[in-house]
Design an enzyme around this catalytic site. Sequence first.
Site, PDB file in Angstrom:
ATOM      1  N   HIS A  24      38.766  37.310  36.329  1.00 50.99           N
ATOM      2  CA  HIS A  24      39.619  38.479  36.566  1.00 50.99           C
ATOM      3  C   HIS A  24      40.826  38.087  37.421  1.00 50.99           C
ATOM      4  CE1 HIS A  24      35.689  40.785  35.987  1.00 50.99           C
ATOM      5  NE2 HIS A  24      36.449  41.146  34.961  1.00 50.99           N
ATOM      6  N   LYS A  48      27.693  54.673  33.579  1.00 46.91           N
ATOM      7  CA  LYS A  48      27.270  53.300  33.870  1.00 46.91           C
ATOM      8  C   LYS A  48      26.461  53.244  35.157  1.00 46.91           C
ATOM      9  CE  LYS A  48      30.301  49.732  32.092  1.00 46.91           C
ATOM     10  NZ  LYS A  48      31.329  48.754  32.459  1.00 46.91           N
ATOM     11  N   ARG A  97      38.011  37.559  25.745  1.00 46.03           N
ATOM     12  CA  ARG A  97      37.382  36.242  25.669  1.00 46.03           C
ATOM     13  C   ARG A  97      36.986  35.868  24.261  1.00 46.03           C
ATOM     14  NH1 ARG A  97      33.088  38.078  29.925  1.00 46.03           N
ATOM     15  NH2 ARG A  97      33.247  39.661  28.333  1.00 46.03           N
TER      16      ARG A  97
END
Length: 170
Positions: A24, A48, A97
């Site tokens: 990050h 979450k 990614r």
Amino acid sequence: MTDKESKEKICIIPGSFDPMTVGHRELAERALLLFDRVIIAVMNNPEKKYLFSRKARVEIAKLTCSGLENVTVEASDGLTAELYEKTGASALVKGVRNQKDFSYELFQSDYNYQRPEKCETVFLPSRPGSKRISSTAVRKKLEKGTVPSGLLAPAAAAYISERLGMEIGR
């Protein structure tokens, strides 16, 4: 020079950052090459379950981004699009990614663009050495009782180590 040309270019890097990793930080460093100012937005999704409280996630993000000029960290409860409008941001920056990340982030970018604020999204692919760095990988190491030094900034690893009473390892 027009107002648009003289306007500071601000981007937001939104995420839950549970916890923020060196991947990050690399994303924030790269965003600084494109924007004048970067806002790390520690978001809260009530659906979450987080390992770290929002207060701790903000502190870890601040420690991770320490020394990066023109990078600020703030917590946000609202929608990303609301923060985009409030800050006058030019774009959201998202790191990807792999294909799975890209598919998810592309869906999110479509959603954010359909808001009245018409949020633009910039995707930055991870560098080859950062593709395996993730908050999930950090949490897996923490479940095994080790604070992973290679995935976290040193100050963040020390903070997590102290907070959880764990040793720092690889």
